[in-house]
Design a protein around this motif. Structure first.
Motif, PDB file in Angstrom:
ATOM      1  N   TYR A  65      41.498  31.301  59.632  1.00 48.45           N
ATOM      2  CA  TYR A  65      40.535  30.278  60.047  1.00 48.45           C
ATOM      3  C   TYR A  65      40.915  28.943  59.413  1.00 48.45           C
ATOM      4  O   TYR A  65      41.196  28.871  58.217  1.00 48.45           O
ATOM      5  CB  TYR A  65      39.113  30.679  59.638  1.00 48.45           C
ATOM      6  N   PHE A  66      40.922  27.899  60.239  1.00 45.12           N
ATOM      7  CA  PHE A  66      41.261  26.551  59.793  1.00 45.12           C
ATOM      8  C   PHE A  66      39.992  25.728  59.613  1.00 45.12           C
ATOM      9  O   PHE A  66      39.121  25.732  60.488  1.00 45.12           O
ATOM     10  CB  PHE A  66      42.153  25.851  60.829  1.00 45.12           C
ATOM     11  N   GLU A  67      39.915  25.028  58.477  1.00 41.78           N
ATOM     12  CA  GLU A  67      38.792  24.117  58.295  1.00 41.78           C
ATOM     13  C   GLU A  67      38.924  22.981  59.304  1.00 41.78           C
ATOM     14  O   GLU A  67      40.022  22.620  59.727  1.00 41.78           O
ATOM     15  CB  GLU A  67      38.788  23.572  56.869  1.00 41.78           C
ATOM     16  N   TRP A  68      37.796  22.403  59.717  1.00 43.33           N
ATOM     17  CA  TRP A  68      37.751  21.415  60.794  1.00 43.33           C
ATOM     18  C   TRP A  68      38.729  20.266  60.582  1.00 43.33           C
ATOM     19  O   TRP A  68      39.422  19.856  61.495  1.00 43.33           O
ATOM     20  CB  TRP A  68      36.314  20.908  60.924  1.00 43.33           C
ATOM     21  N   LYS A  69      38.832  19.763  59.360  1.00 40.35           N
ATOM     22  CA  LYS A  69      39.746  18.646  59.107  1.00 40.35           C
ATOM     23  C   LYS A  69      41.199  19.060  59.319  1.00 40.35           C
ATOM     24  O   LYS A  69      41.981  18.309  59.926  1.00 40.35           O
ATOM     25  CB  LYS A  69      39.570  18.102  57.682  1.00 40.35           C
ATOM     26  N   LYS A  70      41.584  20.229  58.828  1.00 42.29           N
ATOM     27  CA  LYS A  70      42.964  20.675  59.022  1.00 42.29           C
ATOM     28  C   LYS A  70      43.246  20.897  60.497  1.00 42.29           C
ATOM     29  O   LYS A  70      44.335  20.566  60.994  1.00 42.29           O
ATOM     30  CB  LYS A  70      43.231  21.969  58.242  1.00 42.29           C
ATOM     31  N   PHE A  71      42.269  21.444  61.207  1.00 42.26           N
ATOM     32  CA  PHE A  71      42.428  21.633  62.644  1.00 42.26           C
ATOM     33  C   PHE A  71      42.717  20.296  63.336  1.00 42.26           C
ATOM     34  O   PHE A  71      43.643  20.187  64.143  1.00 42.26           O
ATOM     35  CB  PHE A  71      41.166  22.274  63.226  1.00 42.26           C
ATOM     36  N   ILE A  72      41.943  19.268  62.998  1.00 45.48           N
ATOM     37  CA  ILE A  72      42.131  17.951  63.609  1.00 45.48           C
ATOM     38  C   ILE A  72      43.479  17.356  63.213  1.00 45.48           C
ATOM     39  O   ILE A  72      44.197  16.771  64.039  1.00 45.48           O
ATOM     40  CB  ILE A  72      40.981  17.004  63.224  1.00 45.48           C
ATOM     41  N   ASP A  73      43.852  17.490  61.939  1.00 45.49           N
ATOM     42  CA  ASP A  73      45.143  16.980  61.476  1.00 45.49           C
ATOM     43  C   ASP A  73      46.293  17.607  62.261  1.00 45.49           C
ATOM     44  O   ASP A  73      47.218  16.906  62.712  1.00 45.49           O
ATOM     45  CB  ASP A  73      45.342  17.257  59.986  1.00 45.49           C
ATOM     46  N   LEU A  74      46.246  18.917  62.432  1.00 43.54           N
ATOM     47  CA  LEU A  74      47.312  19.620  63.142  1.00 43.54           C
ATOM     48  C   LEU A  74      47.266  19.338  64.641  1.00 43.54           C
ATOM     49  O   LEU A  74      48.309  19.291  65.304  1.00 43.54           O
ATOM     50  CB  LEU A  74      47.224  21.124  62.876  1.00 43.54           C
ATOM     51  N   LEU A  75      46.075  19.129  65.153  1.00 40.57           N
ATOM     52  CA  LEU A  75      45.942  18.763  66.563  1.00 40.57           C
ATOM     53  C   LEU A  75      46.628  17.420  66.814  1.00 40.57           C
ATOM     54  O   LEU A  75      47.285  17.218  67.841  1.00 40.57           O
ATOM     55  CB  LEU A  75      44.462  18.697  66.935  1.00 40.57           C
ATOM     56  N   GLY A  76      46.482  16.509  65.871  1.00 43.71           N
ATOM     57  CA  GLY A  76      47.126  15.203  65.988  1.00 43.71           C
ATOM     58  C   GLY A  76      48.636  15.272  65.897  1.00 43.71           C
ATOM     59  O   GLY A  76      49.330  14.316  66.265  1.00 43.71           O
ATOM     60  N   LYS A  77      49.149  16.395  65.413  1.00 42.59           N
ATOM     61  CA  LYS A  77      50.600  16.596  65.343  1.00 42.59           C
ATOM     62  C   LYS A  77      51.100  17.488  66.477  1.00 42.59           C
ATOM     63  O   LYS A  77      52.270  17.856  66.508  1.00 42.59           O
ATOM     64  CB  LYS A  77      50.973  17.220  63.994  1.00 42.59           C
ATOM     65  N   ASN A  78      50.199  17.842  67.389  1.00 40.87           N
ATOM     66  CA  ASN A  78      50.512  18.723  68.517  1.00 40.87           C
ATOM     67  C   ASN A  78      51.115  20.037  68.055  1.00 40.87           C
ATOM     68  O   ASN A  78      52.083  20.555  68.632  1.00 40.87           O
ATOM     69  CB  ASN A  78      51.435  18.034  69.510  1.00 40.87           C
ATOM     70  N   ASN A  79      50.542  20.587  66.984  1.00 45.57           N
ATOM     71  CA  ASN A  79      50.971  21.880  66.473  1.00 45.57           C
ATOM     72  C   ASN A  79      50.714  22.965  67.516  1.00 45.57           C
ATOM     73  O   ASN A  79      49.602  23.089  68.032  1.00 45.57           O
ATOM     74  CB  ASN A  79      50.194  22.186  65.189  1.00 45.57           C
ATOM     75  N   PRO A  80      51.721  23.774  67.877  1.00 47.13           N
ATOM     76  CA  PRO A  80      51.548  24.787  68.922  1.00 47.13           C
ATOM     77  C   PRO A  80      50.421  25.776  68.642  1.00 47.13           C
ATOM     78  O   PRO A  80      49.653  26.123  69.551  1.00 47.13           O
ATOM     79  CB  PRO A  80      52.907  25.490  68.964  1.00 47.13           C
ATOM     80  N   THR A  81      50.305  26.250  67.415  1.00 49.99           N
ATOM     81  CA  THR A  81      49.258  27.222  67.084  1.00 49.99           C
ATOM     82  C   THR A  81      47.881  26.646  67.352  1.00 49.99           C
ATOM     83  O   THR A  81      46.998  27.330  67.902  1.00 49.99           O
ATOM     84  CB  THR A  81      49.369  27.636  65.603  1.00 49.99           C
ATOM     85  N   ILE A  82      47.672  25.386  66.994  1.00 52.75           N
ATOM     86  CA  ILE A  82      46.374  24.744  67.165  1.00 52.75           C
ATOM     87  C   ILE A  82      46.083  24.471  68.637  1.00 52.75           C
ATOM     88  O   ILE A  82      44.966  24.697  69.125  1.00 52.75           O
ATOM     89  CB  ILE A  82      46.328  23.440  66.354  1.00 52.75           C
ATOM     90  N   LEU A  83      47.083  23.997  69.377  1.00 51.28           N
ATOM     91  CA  LEU A  83      46.889  23.756  70.807  1.00 51.28           C
ATOM     92  C   LEU A  83      46.605  25.058  71.551  1.00 51.28           C
ATOM     93  O   LEU A  83      45.749  25.102  72.439  1.00 51.28           O
ATOM     94  CB  LEU A  83      48.122  23.069  71.390  1.00 51.28           C
ATOM     95  N   GLU A  84      47.309  26.117  71.190  1.00 53.23           N
ATOM     96  CA  GLU A  84      47.056  27.422  71.815  1.00 53.23           C
ATOM     97  C   GLU A  84      45.653  27.920  71.484  1.00 53.23           C
ATOM     98  O   GLU A  84      44.967  28.496  72.341  1.00 53.23           O
ATOM     99  CB  GLU A  84      48.091  28.436  71.346  1.00 53.23           C
TER     100      GLU A  84
END
Length: 356
Positions: A65-84
């Motif tokens: 489980y990703f905390e909301w801030k880390k999720f947003i940070d990784l989303l901004g980097k187009n991380n595949p795991t987060i986008l999936e």
């Protein structure tokens, strides 16, 4: 901070909970485990305090489980795991908080996906090459030592040091070396029998030695021969030996047996996911969307079952990477995600969650 039980089982502080991995992709087999991923919001006191954690997982990392801030940070980097995760098929979404009900992956895709998807796939190809090398070229249990990389001039020919010593009934511990100036890794070779006073130190200090030993030899004594030490080859051997036996110790035995069972000597599961990432990258460039559930399941499962030759897959992958790079060049996707929009989303969802 909520622990894995509170997040996963009690759904405390949860924004999203999904089945992930092979079951979300539609690539599971009867032996597949069930993986879970999700998003949580840290309790307000924890977020402002000194015990904040941006990720919580179980011991095997099949529940993350990703905390909301880390999720947003990784989303901004187009991380595949987060986008999936954000694009998880509906039948694999176990819980979704109303605060994020309107989030769509399409709003955050950018040309960064060329690197994060296709670039990561390329790293997996490199990993596959390394594994193929380990499987096809096993390393003997006994590590070679310095004398195995030493060669001696014997008349008009060059012979291995160990052979030279054996022919003369010498021991390497009774030999001494003196460095020859201006010649890389070249040494004059002496034997203890040549010395009236003193003694030589031997060729090397033992199995863990990094270099040869040097001895003090009185002037006027002529060397029995000249010796070279292939230090570069020895260093490469030591590195490959350590890497190989570390891999043997840590490898997943079930996955390894699956890898060798099809006789193609490559990690078929890894190669399957490499092509999944490449196909997803192509879809993002062409359609501006992420398709987690795979329509190319038959092709991907054929890879997993070892129905392709290793070299053929490498050629296909390299061709696919080139195509993807060309497609992203022409794509109308933005160069990067809208970071201001992500910042607003980060703050808004957290504020509204804390008000609930």
């Amino acid at each position: 901070m909520p622990n894995i039980h509170e997040l996963h089982d009690e759904r405390k502080q949860l924004l999203l909970q999904c089945i992930s991995g092979s079951r979300a992709y539609g690539l599971q087999t009867p032996q597949s485990d069930t993986d879970y991923k999700g998003i949580f919001v840290a309790p307000k006191k924890v977020f402002y305090g000194s015990h904040f954690t941006d990720q919580v997982a179980n011991e095997t990392n099949d529940i993350v489980y990703f905390e909301w801030k880390k999720f947003i940070d990784l989303l901004g980097k187009n991380n595949p795991t987060i986008l999936e995760l954000l694009a998880t098929p509906d039948d694999c979404v176990l819980y979704k908080h109303p605060l994020i009900a309107g989030l769509r992956t399409e709003d955050f895709l950018s040309k960064l996906c060329c690197q994060t998807f296709a670039g990561y796939a390329q790293s997996q190809i490199k990993k596959a090459r390394g594994l193929n090398k380990k499987i096809s070229n096993p390393v003997e249990p006994e590590r070679k030592v310095i004398p195995d990389f030493c060669y001696v001039i014997d008349g008009m020919q060059v012979v291995p040091l160990m052979q030279w010593l054996s022919d003369r009934n010498f021991k390497d511990t009774d030999c001494g070396l003196v460095k020859i100036p201006h010649m890389r890794d070249a040494y004059a070779l002496f034997h203890n029998s040549q010395l009236e006073n003193g003694f030589v130190k031997g060729v090397y200090s033992g199995a863990d030695a990094n270099d040869v030993l040097l001895s003090s030899i009185p002037k006027g004594i002529q060397p029995l021969s000249l010796m070279s030490f292939n230090k570069d080859a020895y260093s490469i051997h030591c590195k490959e030996y350590a890497q190989y036996w570390e891999w043997i110790e840590k490898r997943n035995e079930n996955r390894y047996q699956s890898t060798v069972s099809h006789g193609k000597n490559y990690d078929a599961k890894n190669m399957m996911h490499t092509f999944r990432l490449l196909h997803m990258a192509e879809e993002i460039a062409r359609e501006g969307k992420i398709f987690v559930r795979r329509s190319d399941r038959e092709f991907l499962m054929n890879i997993r079952e070892g129905k392709f030759e290793y070299e053929d897959l490498l050629v296909r992958a390299e061709e696919k990477v080139q195509l993807i790079e060309e497609l992203f060049e022409k794509s109308k996707l933005p160069e990067d995600p809208d970071l201001e929009k992500l910042e607003e989303l980060l703050v808004r969802v957290r504020d509204e969650y804390y008000l609930l």
